[in-house]
Design a protein around this motif. Structure first.
Motif, mmCIF file in Angstrom:
data_model
loop_
_atom_site.group_PDB
_atom_site.id
_atom_site.type_symbol
_atom_site.label_atom_id
_atom_site.label_comp_id
_atom_site.label_asym_id
_atom_site.label_seq_id
_atom_site.Cartn_x
_atom_site.Cartn_y
_atom_site.Cartn_z
ATOM 1 N N ILE A 1 -20.350 -17.114 -2.969
ATOM 2 C CA ILE A 1 -19.647 -15.989 -2.366
ATOM 3 C C ILE A 1 -18.650 -15.440 -3.370
ATOM 4 N N THR A 2 -18.489 -14.137 -3.331
ATOM 5 C CA THR A 2 -17.530 -13.454 -4.189
ATOM 6 C C THR A 2 -16.627 -12.619 -3.294
ATOM 7 N N LEU A 3 -15.334 -12.805 -3.435
ATOM 8 C CA LEU A 3 -14.349 -12.087 -2.638
ATOM 9 C C LEU A 3 -13.427 -11.317 -3.566
ATOM 10 N N LYS A 4 -13.149 -10.073 -3.205
ATOM 11 C CA LYS A 4 -12.297 -9.220 -4.038
ATOM 12 C C LYS A 4 -11.149 -8.698 -3.190
ATOM 13 N N LEU A 5 -9.933 -8.906 -3.687
ATOM 14 C CA LEU A 5 -8.724 -8.504 -2.983
ATOM 15 C C LEU A 5 -7.779 -7.861 -3.988
ATOM 16 N N THR A 6 -7.358 -6.633 -3.706
ATOM 17 C CA THR A 6 -6.394 -5.962 -4.572
ATOM 18 C C THR A 6 -5.032 -6.020 -3.902
ATOM 19 N N LEU B 1 -5.095 -14.685 3.855
ATOM 20 C CA LEU B 1 -3.637 -14.622 3.920
ATOM 21 C C LEU B 1 -3.108 -14.608 2.497
ATOM 22 N N VAL B 2 -2.021 -13.872 2.285
ATOM 23 C CA VAL B 2 -1.246 -13.974 1.044
ATOM 24 C C VAL B 2 0.091 -14.569 1.451
ATOM 25 N N LYS B 3 0.449 -15.687 0.803
ATOM 26 C CA LYS B 3 1.653 -16.416 1.184
ATOM 27 C C LYS B 3 2.514 -16.721 -0.036
ATOM 28 N N VAL C 1 -3.234 -17.181 -2.350
ATOM 29 C CA VAL C 1 -4.181 -16.488 -1.489
ATOM 30 C C VAL C 1 -5.009 -17.569 -0.797
ATOM 31 N N VAL C 2 -5.118 -17.446 0.516
ATOM 32 C CA VAL C 2 -5.831 -18.421 1.321
ATOM 33 C C VAL C 2 -6.983 -17.687 2.007
ATOM 34 N N PHE C 3 -8.197 -18.155 1.770
ATOM 35 C CA PHE C 3 -9.369 -17.600 2.446
ATOM 36 C C PHE C 3 -9.859 -18.638 3.448
ATOM 37 N N ARG C 4 -9.927 -18.245 4.710
ATOM 38 C CA ARG C 4 -10.510 -19.108 5.741
ATOM 39 C C ARG C 4 -11.931 -18.630 5.958
ATOM 40 N N THR C 5 -12.884 -19.519 5.779
ATOM 41 C CA THR C 5 -14.296 -19.175 5.947
ATOM 42 C C THR C 5 -14.806 -19.857 7.204
ATOM 43 N N ARG C 6 -15.458 -19.062 8.049
ATOM 44 C CA ARG C 6 -16.035 -19.564 9.292
ATOM 45 C C ARG C 6 -17.550 -19.410 9.203
ATOM 46 N N GLU D 1 -15.613 -24.678 9.755
ATOM 47 C CA GLU D 1 -14.780 -23.750 8.992
ATOM 48 C C GLU D 1 -14.040 -24.515 7.912
ATOM 49 N N ALA D 2 -13.637 -23.774 6.880
ATOM 50 C CA ALA D 2 -12.913 -24.382 5.762
ATOM 51 C C ALA D 2 -12.003 -23.331 5.147
ATOM 52 N N THR D 3 -11.004 -23.805 4.423
ATOM 53 C CA THR D 3 -10.131 -22.876 3.699
ATOM 54 C C THR D 3 -10.151 -23.214 2.215
ATOM 55 N N MET D 4 -9.918 -22.194 1.438
ATOM 56 C CA MET D 4 -9.696 -22.400 0.004
ATOM 57 C C MET D 4 -8.410 -21.677 -0.328
ATOM 58 N N THR D 5 -7.554 -22.354 -1.069
ATOM 59 C CA THR D 5 -6.247 -21.831 -1.439
ATOM 60 C C THR D 5 -6.177 -21.767 -2.950
ATOM 61 N N LEU D 6 -5.854 -20.582 -3.466
ATOM 62 C CA LEU D 6 -5.723 -20.410 -4.914
ATOM 63 C C LEU D 6 -4.342 -19.856 -5.222
ATOM 64 N N PRO D 7 -3.554 -20.592 -6.000
ATOM 65 C CA PRO D 7 -2.247 -20.080 -6.417
ATOM 66 C C PRO D 7 -2.420 -18.990 -7.470
ATOM 67 N N PHE D 8 -1.508 -18.003 -7.456
ATOM 68 C CA PHE D 8 -1.539 -16.969 -8.479
ATOM 69 C C PHE D 8 -0.128 -16.456 -8.729
#
Length: 186
Positions: A147-152, A116-118, A163-168, A175-182
């Motif tokens: 893990i490496t995730l790429k989002l343009t 998600l982008v919030k 950006v919030v990545f939910r990993t299952r 499951e867990a989420t990681m949230t990174l502000p940008f």
């Protein structure tokens, strides 16, 4: 008189050492076996703790593109400020994931990832379920998995976002989420 080069002398020495029988005293052999037994006991404790851990991340951060070359091998991005069209590349080290046994004495493990982008107020601007599937098959229960995730991201006005990545986990119900502000700039 022909004098051997340093390289050929080194090659000869290595060949001699490899051809020589390895002589290990019984005391040394017993000490090595004791040390291996201690290692196996310690690994069993770590595996038990790992199974009880919730899924989480030891580390999650933005990195420079194309620099993730293995666990702990990356170049951290110095800021979280991006221009429109620039890739957000995230490196993460998950912990507490499961392993699913498969044929041949192997294990498979990994994640299905949504994003998600919030805005910071929680307003969702974009997202995708099953954005990425990251998995590995191994003969060992590997705990050094990155893990490496790429989002343009395009079309966002300048400002603050998350950006919030939910990993299952594909091998358990965790499951867990990681949230990174940008920040986006023009």
């Amino acid at each position: 008189m022909v004098r051997p080069s340093l390289a050929s002398a080194a090659a000869f020495l290595v060949a001699c050492l490899l051809a020589a029988p390895l002589i290990v005293s019984p005391a040394s052999r017993a000490a090595a076996q004791s040390t291996l037994n201690d290692l196996h006991k310690a690994e069993a404790v770590v595996e038990a703790v790992w199974r009880d851990l919730p899924l989480g991340f030891r580390r999650a951060l933005f990195i420079e593109p194309d620099t993730a070359n293995g666990y702990g091998v990356f170049v951290a991005r110095e800021s979280n400020v991006f221009a429109s069209g620039e890739a957000l590349v995230v490196y993460a080290e998950p912990v507490g994931y499961g392993y699913r046994p498969i044929e041949g004495g192997r294990y498979t493990f990994g994640f299905d990832v949504d994003f998600l982008v919030k805005r910071p107020d929680g307003t969702i601007l974009a997202g995708q379920e099953n954005f990425e599937r990251l998995s590995l098959t191994s003969r060992e229960r590997v705990r050094e998995f990155q893990i490496t995730l790429k989002l343009t991201v395009r079309g966002l006005a300048p400002g603050s976002y998350e950006v919030v990545f939910r990993t299952r986990d594909i091998a358990s119900d965790k499951e867990a989420t990681m949230t990174l502000p940008f920040e986006m700039v023009e």
